[in-house]
Design a protein around this motif. Sequence first.
Motif, short mmCIF file in Angstrom:
data_model
loop_
_atom_site.label_atom_id
_atom_site.label_comp_id
_atom_site.label_asym_id
_atom_site.label_seq_id
_atom_site.Cartn_x
_atom_site.Cartn_y
_atom_site.Cartn_z
N ASN A 62 0.84 -1.19 0.00
CA ASN A 62 0.00 0.00 0.00
C ASN A 62 0.89 1.25 0.00
O ASN A 62 1.56 1.53 0.99
CB ASN A 62 -0.87 -0.03 1.26
CG ASN A 62 -2.12 0.81 1.11
OD1 ASN A 62 -2.19 1.67 0.25
ND2 ASN A 62 -3.09 0.57 1.98
N TYR A 63 0.92 1.98 -1.12
CA TYR A 63 1.73 3.19 -1.21
C TYR A 63 0.87 4.40 -0.86
O TYR A 63 -0.12 4.70 -1.53
CB TYR A 63 2.30 3.34 -2.62
CG TYR A 63 3.09 4.62 -2.82
CD1 TYR A 63 4.31 4.81 -2.19
CD2 TYR A 63 2.60 5.64 -3.63
CE1 TYR A 63 5.04 5.98 -2.36
CE2 TYR A 63 3.32 6.82 -3.81
CZ TYR A 63 4.54 6.98 -3.17
OH TYR A 63 5.25 8.14 -3.35
N TYR A 64 1.26 5.10 0.22
CA TYR A 64 0.54 6.30 0.65
C TYR A 64 1.12 7.49 -0.11
O TYR A 64 2.27 7.89 0.11
CB TYR A 64 0.68 6.49 2.15
CG TYR A 64 -0.09 5.47 2.97
CD1 TYR A 64 -1.26 5.84 3.63
CD2 TYR A 64 0.34 4.16 3.06
CE1 TYR A 64 -1.98 4.90 4.37
CE2 TYR A 64 -0.37 3.22 3.79
CZ TYR A 64 -1.52 3.60 4.45
OH TYR A 64 -2.24 2.67 5.18
N ILE A 65 0.34 8.06 -0.99
CA ILE A 65 0.82 9.07 -1.92
C ILE A 65 1.32 10.32 -1.20
O ILE A 65 2.40 10.84 -1.49
CB ILE A 65 -0.29 9.43 -2.93
CG1 ILE A 65 -0.64 8.19 -3.78
CG2 ILE A 65 0.16 10.58 -3.84
CD1 ILE A 65 -1.85 8.37 -4.66
N ASP A 66 0.55 10.84 -0.23
CA ASP A 66 0.94 12.06 0.48
C ASP A 66 2.22 11.86 1.29
O ASP A 66 3.10 12.72 1.33
CB ASP A 66 -0.19 12.53 1.40
CG ASP A 66 -1.33 13.17 0.62
OD1 ASP A 66 -1.09 13.52 -0.56
OD2 ASP A 66 -2.43 13.29 1.16
N PHE A 245 -4.11 -1.28 -11.80
CA PHE A 245 -4.65 -0.97 -10.48
C PHE A 245 -5.06 0.49 -10.37
O PHE A 245 -5.86 0.84 -9.50
CB PHE A 245 -3.61 -1.27 -9.40
CG PHE A 245 -3.44 -2.74 -9.09
CD1 PHE A 245 -4.30 -3.69 -9.62
CD2 PHE A 245 -2.42 -3.18 -8.25
CE1 PHE A 245 -4.14 -5.04 -9.34
CE2 PHE A 245 -2.25 -4.52 -7.96
CZ PHE A 245 -3.12 -5.46 -8.50
N ARG A 246 -4.52 1.38 -11.24
CA ARG A 246 -4.86 2.81 -11.13
C ARG A 246 -6.36 3.02 -11.37
O ARG A 246 -7.00 3.80 -10.65
CB ARG A 246 -4.04 3.63 -12.15
CG ARG A 246 -2.53 3.52 -12.07
CD ARG A 246 -1.96 4.02 -10.75
NE ARG A 246 -2.01 3.03 -9.69
CZ ARG A 246 -1.09 2.08 -9.48
NH1 ARG A 246 -0.05 1.98 -10.27
NH2 ARG A 246 -1.21 1.25 -8.45
N TYR A 252 -12.81 2.21 -6.53
CA TYR A 252 -13.16 1.84 -5.15
C TYR A 252 -12.71 2.86 -4.10
O TYR A 252 -13.26 2.88 -2.99
CB TYR A 252 -12.56 0.47 -4.80
CG TYR A 252 -13.24 -0.66 -5.54
CD1 TYR A 252 -14.46 -1.18 -5.09
CD2 TYR A 252 -12.68 -1.20 -6.69
CE1 TYR A 252 -15.09 -2.21 -5.77
CE2 TYR A 252 -13.30 -2.24 -7.38
CZ TYR A 252 -14.51 -2.73 -6.92
OH TYR A 252 -15.15 -3.75 -7.60
N LEU A 253 -11.70 3.70 -4.41
CA LEU A 253 -11.20 4.65 -3.42
C LEU A 253 -11.58 6.09 -3.73
O LEU A 253 -11.31 6.98 -2.93
CB LEU A 253 -9.67 4.55 -3.32
CG LEU A 253 -9.08 3.18 -2.98
CD1 LEU A 253 -7.56 3.25 -2.93
CD2 LEU A 253 -9.62 2.68 -1.65
N PRO A 257 -7.56 9.05 -5.34
CA PRO A 257 -7.22 8.10 -4.26
C PRO A 257 -5.94 8.50 -3.53
O PRO A 257 -5.00 9.02 -4.13
CB PRO A 257 -7.05 6.77 -5.01
CG PRO A 257 -6.72 7.15 -6.42
CD PRO A 257 -7.46 8.43 -6.67
N ALA A 258 -5.95 8.25 -2.23
CA ALA A 258 -4.76 8.55 -1.41
C ALA A 258 -3.77 7.39 -1.40
O ALA A 258 -2.68 7.51 -0.85
CB ALA A 258 -5.19 8.86 0.02
#
Length: 762
Positions: A62-66, A245-246, A252-253, A257-258
């Motif tokens: 799970n890559y958290y973008i922020d 997945f993008r 779904y997000l 998405p974050a």
Amino acid sequence: MFRNFLKTALRFLKHNKIFAGINALGLSIALAASFIILLYVINELSYDHCFKNRSRIYRVNNYYIDFKKIMSGTPYVLASTLKSEYPQIEKAANTRYLRGFSLKVKNEYIGISQPLASSSEIFDIFTIHMLGSSKQDKLLDDPNSLVLSHSLAEKVFPGIDPVGKEITGLVNGEEHVFVVTGVFEDIPVNSTFRAQCFVNGKWNIDPINKTFKVNDTETSWLRDFWNTWVLLSKEAKAPELEKSFRAFEKKYLGKDPAHNYRLQNLSDIYLKSDNIANTGIQGNINKIRLFSAIAFLIVLVAAVNYIILSTAVSSGRAKEIGIRKTNGADKSNIRNQLLSESIFMSVVVLPIALLIMWLALPYAGRLFETKLTIISSNILIYISVYLVVTVFIGIASGIYTSYYLSGLNVMDILRNSIHYGNKKQIFRSALIVLQLVIFCTFVSSTFIIRSQYIYALNKDTGYYTKDVLFVELGRDFKGYSAYINSIKSSPDVIMAAGIMEGLPMQSSMSVMYPHFVDKTKKVEVEGMDVDYNLLKTMGMTILEGRDFSEEFGSDLTKSTIINETAVRQLGITEPVGKMLGGSTIIGVVKDFNLHSIHSDIPPMFINLTDRYIQEVAVHYKHGTLSHLIPFLKEEWKKTAPDRTFGYTTIEEVISEIYSTEKNLTTIVTIFAIFTLLIAAFGLFGLTLFIARTRTKEVGIRKIFGCSEQSIIYSFLKNNLVLVAIAASVSIPVTLYFMTKWLSNFSARTNINWWIFAISFLI
């Protein structure tokens, strides 16, 4: 042919007993040291090779973008959703360890380590060999299913088949009856995926719902507490699937998405997860590279030692070479004979090296911070690698001597006109210098690593690093305030307070806050949850504003304290009274090391909480620990009779954090001693040989009135010159590697000149 070779080799060893013995000692030590390291390296590199489909098994990260961080945690719903969306995904399952799970055996509950909650498809993803089962493809479909490892089954149901049997288990403090649906062969130790038993994944849902006061954990995309595993089809390509997945994330997000979901192959998890948080069992590729380099240097020193001694005694073999050439032997025959002798020497000492390795394994395991075991599935690899290394040392050691001697001219030999002049002496001297450079580098590095270790232990961290202990509460401990109040009654306790995790923290939690001046910029700020009086207990300094106080009811929900780094990086002027998120800044604390000195001091906020306290910090009077512990235990029994008392001193926590540096000091020291021993063997043998060749010279010098001291000095002078050269050359080498190593620390010691002086003197 082999008989003739053996006779010649044995005859050579017989006539050169001293040199053969010295070579044997050096080679056996070098082989034993390199074998121990190779055992460690092979075991580390073989992680997860026990799973046949490992090239198709992936963990979804799970890559958290922020935050620009990768976590291994994903939502519960992700596994089933991915499988339904992508036909390339054959199987999918989520996993999470079940906390506090125990089984009732003979009217007593025994704690189970690594009870894994999952679904039946986990057995299709991983190669888990079943020894017996009642439902081959539906092992965990029933909520009360229980699948045991072979060792646990023997412990719980000794001597009987457990499949179909019922057993009482304790989950979340409540008793439930489980039915054993299968028994699996113990998962090998060289595996990142481990479990002592499996239960249905639903057992983790209710505890998380209660903790967060929700009822949608099973379908929520916000709670990332599970590992998601997928088995791809043979035709699937992971990079292409990951790109798709993008669109999945937007579906779904939300539109923005974050998170990004990424695939990581099982083969990469153990050694390539440095940048992934909460990854579980993890190796260190840098340690493998370091120890492999040390093994190579030890082998190199042994090979150099052999060459030095072989070239020294080569003059005694000149006539043998001449006679053999006269009788028709060509260069290749002599070369092969001499090379075979070198290989023979290495093979002869192999059993001795293996014995030394076997005796040293328990001690080496403690230094390497792992259990160095002989893994049965790796036996062929061990044998192959050890034989290759042994033969390599033999070839590397003998190749120069064999080519040199086989090239001698017969007529020069018979006329005694072979000159062992400056070139050969320079070559031997260069090899000796190489040995000593390696030794000096090891010694200097040892002092630098130890200096950094001592520096880390004694550095001012911004809080007390002595006379503090942490009592372990565990999760959901409701009576911690009563316990704190009771232990404060002891005259040995200066102050006590609750904290989520003791300092220095090894985990982290972060929030992104906008910069106070540049609103387009976001700053990652780490958080820490504490109870009243924690800052006083740990000796932290409030620079502005105030500490949390029970006189202010809003502190529990609407107040926060930040550190100096947060003030700077968030661009806050006059921070007290300003709003950070939904909380008012009531104080600024002096910077302290939230984590170890491997990382910089982060911008951070400190919040007051009564929900997430898992430890009690106790600051006690110096020298009172021995009679304070019984008191703490007694009060614990009154407050929490159903929980086990456990504590850790802050000295132990800090020592454990820097145990790698401490052990590395010992490891490099030991290998420095090995290097010195091997090099000393070579120098001793070489000196013996030189003494033999200079007997007449010594006699003549005595006749002309030379004293014994001057003769001894003439022998020592050359060696001292070589040592001085080696010590000088080792300085830039050591500086290069140690500067790179020290760059792993945000605060580091200085490299002092006396370190190199000591290595020279040694």
